[in-house]
Design an enzyme around this catalytic site. Structure first.
Site, PDB file in Angstrom:
ATOM      1  N   GLY A   7       0.818  -1.208   0.000  1.00 43.93           N
ATOM      2  CA  GLY A   7       0.000   0.000   0.000  1.00 43.93           C
ATOM      3  C   GLY A   7       0.846   1.250   0.000  1.00 43.93           C
ATOM      4  N   ASP A  10       6.785   2.373  -2.535  1.00 44.11           N
ATOM      5  CA  ASP A  10       7.853   1.492  -3.002  1.00 44.11           C
ATOM      6  C   ASP A  10       7.307   0.234  -3.664  1.00 44.11           C
ATOM      7  OD1 ASP A  10       9.976   3.135  -2.152  1.00 44.11           O
ATOM      8  OD2 ASP A  10       9.842   2.352  -0.115  1.00 44.11           O
ATOM      9  N   LEU A  30      -1.176  -8.300   1.940  1.00 54.30           N
ATOM     10  CA  LEU A  30      -1.276  -9.207   3.071  1.00 54.30           C
ATOM     11  C   LEU A  30      -2.148  -8.610   4.164  1.00 54.30           C
ATOM     12  CD1 LEU A  30       2.452 -10.351   3.332  1.00 54.30           C
ATOM     13  CD2 LEU A  30       0.591 -11.332   1.961  1.00 54.30           C
ATOM     14  N   CYS A  99       9.271 -10.498  10.277  1.00 54.71           N
ATOM     15  CA  CYS A  99       8.195 -10.515   9.285  1.00 54.71           C
ATOM     16  C   CYS A  99       8.732 -10.903   7.909  1.00 54.71           C
ATOM     17  CB  CYS A  99       7.511  -9.154   9.233  1.00 54.71           C
ATOM     18  SG  CYS A  99       6.093  -9.077   8.104  1.00 54.71           S
ATOM     19  N   CYS A 191       4.156  -1.856  13.364  1.00 54.42           N
ATOM     20  CA  CYS A 191       2.836  -1.670  12.760  1.00 54.42           C
ATOM     21  C   CYS A 191       1.711  -2.189  13.636  1.00 54.42           C
ATOM     22  CB  CYS A 191       2.790  -2.341  11.392  1.00 54.42           C
ATOM     23  SG  CYS A 191       2.807  -4.154  11.439  1.00 54.42           S
TER      24      CYS A 191
END
Length: 353
Positions: A7, A10, A30, A99, A191
């Site tokens: 989103g 990059d 995701l 992650c 996040c």
């Protein structure tokens, strides 16, 4: 080819580049939370409903199919629970590194290959050619450190289209392509912590527990805290120490003992280490595993200083001897080895002396 679209600007430009190059591209976003409102939004997030919508709009502009993959359960287990458990054990994890390792290049890549895709492309700022990972040309945005945990097999099925571009060039290209995310701020911080208060997040899950803050030089209790999990090695601010040091200089967190719930503080000089032991080593570079000492450099935190060193594998451990002392080296962080700009291996810091 699968394009992971977070989103942000990059990943949108990365997807656009590989589509323009003639690849058959499918975009995926995701879904990492069963309750997206609990995650950070705006400039702070990377996996919210807002980001999903931005990714879908970018895919529409590029003209590629787009899907949302639900990875919430896997993300919670492999990243969020790992984050909490590491702090509970007195270590300082890097959730972005985890992650990449467990979600983007294990769970996602495994599913992609099973579905017939040959590679996964992301918007990471790093260069990759013939399976060899190198730093981005944009030193300030280089993300090779958080990719240093990837195996050779994972790198063989990865594509990083942005490694030869600066962030300014990527934003300008996004604007030329008509991508609405051209000016979207970069994501920051963790996040899955909605308000950015890591200590409160951990306290809610681990429970507040009062413990002592001890001066390493005098052995005296100089303060108290509500949970050793709220601290990290090298921390200076937020200690709430009751009495000043004898020399009037600041104190830093030197060690964290989760069993006794004790935080030990002392002078900055006591933070200096020259030797590091890393566990779970990954050797992913173009040279053989170093069962004899080799000369290289090591980076000990994202965007951190680089140190000259000697490194050697011994069984399941990586031993690193620094040329000059490093400070604030925290167990749980990654130690990524480089030969010049080339990543050659990594390990999770277990201890430092």
């Amino acid at each position: 080819m699968l394009a992971a679209m977070s989103g942000g600007v990059d990943s949108a430009v990365a997807a656009a580049r590989i589509a323009e190059a003639g690849h058959d591209v499918t975009g995926i976003h995701l879904a990492l939370s069963s309750n997206p409102q609990s995650y950070r939004t705006g400039a702070r997030g990377c996996c919210t409903l807002e980001d999903s919508r931005d990714a879908r709009r970018a895919a529409d502009v590029i003209g590629i199919p787009f899907y949302v993959w639900d990875m919430a359960e896997r993300f919670h287990h492999d990243v969020v629970e790992d984050f909490v458990n590491e702090y509970a054990a007195g270590r300082t994890p890097n959730p972005c590194l985890r992650c990449n390792e467990k979600i983007k290049f294990e769970a996602v890549l495994d599913r992609a290959l099973a579905l017939g895709f040959d590679a996964v492309a992301t918007g990471h700022h790093a260069r990759l050619s013939d399976g060899v990972l190198r730093r981005s040309v944009d030193e300030g945005k280089d993300q090779s450190y958080v990719l240093g945990v990837l195996t050779r097999k994972q790198l063989a099925h990865a594509i990083f289209p942005l490694g030869d571009s600066t962030k300014a060039e990527v934003r300008a290209e996004a604007a030329r392509r008509g991508l609405a995310v051209a000016d979207k701020p970069d994501s920051h911080d963790v996040c899955f912590i909605a308000d950015g208060d890591t200590r409160a997040f951990l306290s809610e899950r681990l429970g507040a527990s009062e413990g002592p803050i001890v001066d390493a030089l005098t052995g005296q209790v100089v303060g108290s805290h509500e949970g050793a999990f709220g601290f990290t090695i090298g921390q200076r601010k937020g200690l709430h120490i009751d009495r000043p040091a004898g020399d009037g200089r600041p104190r830093y967190v030197l060690s964290i003992e989760p069993v006794s719930n004790t935080v030990t503080v002392g002078p900055r000089t006591s933070l200096e280490v020259r030797g590091i032991v890393g566990e779970r080593p990954v050797w992913n570079g173009p040279v053989p595993e170093p069962y004899e000492p080799i000369r290289c450099t090591v980076q000990l935190r994202a965007h951190g200083e680089v140190y000259g060193c000697r490194a050697q594998l011994s069984g399941d451990l990586l031993h690193i001897e620094l040329d000059t002392p490093a400070t604030g080296v925290a167990p749980g962080q990654g130690a990524v080895l480089y030969d010049g700009e080339t990543v050659i291996g990594s390990a999770t810091i277990a201890s430092a002396v």
